[in-house]
Design a protein around this motif. Sequence first.
Motif, PDB file in Angstrom:
ATOM      1  N   SER A  20       0.823  -1.219   0.000  1.00  0.00           N
ATOM      2  CA  SER A  20       0.000   0.000   0.000  1.00  0.00           C
ATOM      3  C   SER A  20       0.852   1.264   0.000  1.00  0.00           C
ATOM      4  CB  SER A  20      -0.923   0.010   1.226  1.00  0.00           C
ATOM      5  OG  SER A  20      -0.174  -0.025   2.435  1.00  0.00           O
ATOM      6  N   THR A  21       2.090   1.181  -0.482  1.00  0.00           N
ATOM      7  CA  THR A  21       2.992   2.336  -0.508  1.00  0.00           C
ATOM      8  C   THR A  21       3.146   2.851  -1.935  1.00  0.00           C
ATOM      9  OG1 THR A  21       4.235   1.568   1.409  1.00  0.00           O
ATOM     10  CG2 THR A  21       5.332   3.142  -0.026  1.00  0.00           C
ATOM     11  N   GLN A  46       5.178   7.452   0.449  1.00  0.00           N
ATOM     12  CA  GLN A  46       3.953   7.617   1.237  1.00  0.00           C
ATOM     13  C   GLN A  46       3.185   6.297   1.317  1.00  0.00           C
ATOM     14  OE1 GLN A  46       2.633  10.634   2.702  1.00  0.00           O
ATOM     15  NE2 GLN A  46       1.307   9.132   3.678  1.00  0.00           N
ATOM     16  N   ASP A  47       2.811   5.914   2.513  1.00  0.00           N
ATOM     17  CA  ASP A  47       1.994   4.714   2.698  1.00  0.00           C
ATOM     18  C   ASP A  47       0.541   5.128   2.885  1.00  0.00           C
ATOM     19  OD1 ASP A  47       2.155   1.691   3.207  1.00  0.00           O
ATOM     20  OD2 ASP A  47       0.901   2.403   4.861  1.00  0.00           O
ATOM     21  N   ASN A  49      -3.323   4.651   4.127  1.00  0.00           N
ATOM     22  CA  ASN A  49      -3.958   4.073   5.306  1.00  0.00           C
ATOM     23  C   ASN A  49      -5.010   3.069   4.863  1.00  0.00           C
ATOM     24  OD1 ASN A  49      -4.739   3.573   7.928  1.00  0.00           O
ATOM     25  ND2 ASN A  49      -6.106   5.361   8.023  1.00  0.00           N
ATOM     26  N   THR A  50      -4.552   1.941   4.305  1.00  0.00           N
ATOM     27  CA  THR A  50      -5.467   0.925   3.809  1.00  0.00           C
ATOM     28  C   THR A  50      -4.816  -0.448   3.900  1.00  0.00           C
ATOM     29  OG1 THR A  50      -6.749   0.176   1.888  1.00  0.00           O
ATOM     30  CG2 THR A  50      -4.639   1.240   1.445  1.00  0.00           C
ATOM     31  N   GLU A  51      -5.637  -1.464   4.029  1.00  0.00           N
ATOM     32  CA  GLU A  51      -5.141  -2.833   4.024  1.00  0.00           C
ATOM     33  C   GLU A  51      -5.105  -3.411   2.616  1.00  0.00           C
ATOM     34  OE1 GLU A  51      -7.606  -5.031   6.637  1.00  0.00           O
ATOM     35  OE2 GLU A  51      -6.862  -4.066   8.478  1.00  0.00           O
ATOM     36  N   LYS A  88      -8.946   9.216   0.294  1.00  0.00           N
ATOM     37  CA  LYS A  88      -9.776   8.091  -0.136  1.00  0.00           C
ATOM     38  C   LYS A  88     -11.152   8.608  -0.520  1.00  0.00           C
ATOM     39  CE  LYS A  88     -11.927   3.837   1.581  1.00  0.00           C
ATOM     40  NZ  LYS A  88     -12.061   2.910   2.728  1.00  0.00           N
TER      41      LYS A  88
END
Length: 368
Positions: A20-21, A46-47, A49-51, A88
């Motif tokens: 997720s990066t 930047q990562d 914020n998600t799985e 998002k």
Amino acid sequence: ISCLFYQQRLWFGGSAQRPSTIWGSRVGIYNDFNNAGNYDNDSINQDLNTENQIVNLLSNRGLQIFTSGDEWTAAEGNLTPNAFTVVKNTSNGSDIGLSPKNLGGVTLFIEKNGKSLLSYVYDYNQAAYKTSNIGILSALISEPVDIEIDDNSSLDEGDYLYVVLKNGKMLVTSLNFEQEINATSIFETTGDIQSISNLINDTYILVTINDDTYLQVIDDSVKTDLTIEQYVTDTITGLDDYEGHYINVYTDTEDYGKYLVENGTVTLRYEANANCKIGFSFSSRLESNDIAINGRSTSMHKRIGKAVITTNKTNKIKLNGIEKVSDNDIFDFFAVSSYGKRVRFVIESEFNKVEVLSILLQINYGVG
């Protein structure tokens, strides 16, 4: 998993260890991902914020990031290490193998299950991005393997969206968002379509016939597939690519007929002595929905008593199995269908080009 160039940076999205990066190179230095001190031209790391895993990237009014479960956007502007913000917007998920496409500012992408085509566009009323399902395609898409667009600048032609399916067929959709036009046809040729690509003004497809693969270009000026051109007297040899199939031999003004290729050879019924086009003929079929007036007559017995079809540069047409010829682009058909609750009409053509401008139907109600 994905990459693209945007604002003089090379961007990568997703990896095995960091799915997720997203990374952006230094400005103008595409092989340098160092960050010396968060300067504006330093690289970005930047990562989200998600799985979910990042599977696709697209530049369209910002940097759009598609994951296996949601859609994100880094808004247009000066994307720097200190000002890189990702938001998002929706939660659908994108197909990992099919890149999204930008069509007139609207992003089109195949959702994660490969069953629907979705649009992703900014809604100024809601001040946010939203997704919508693109109509009839949901019932037709099955295991898509490639997607492409042909963005037409001509005002009298819509834009074309191509979706290649695993079964070797292709969906061709004419889209015009301003006029709310969304018309899809199923396109198939001799052999299996494998892939498609649009380059400048030409659209190319890879087609596998038997054990051979051919590069073809979509061309409205010919009436056949896998078309070649050569001078013909009465016998044509060297047709090994067409072995065991029927081909048409013709010029712009003359049709010399349809022939089965045997031992790479065909013999014409009469001499041509002309520069001819040779290729696989293909048929077209337009089938209507069940006839209904304002949606209220589906349970009533009815029939199509008469049909008047207006065309453009079309001299032959077949309606519900009845073929007619016209020299003025107007075709009159009578007693088109029998009585029934479910009544449709079917327009068919083989080899000859058909362009329908209008269809006027006379519907009779009651039991015949």
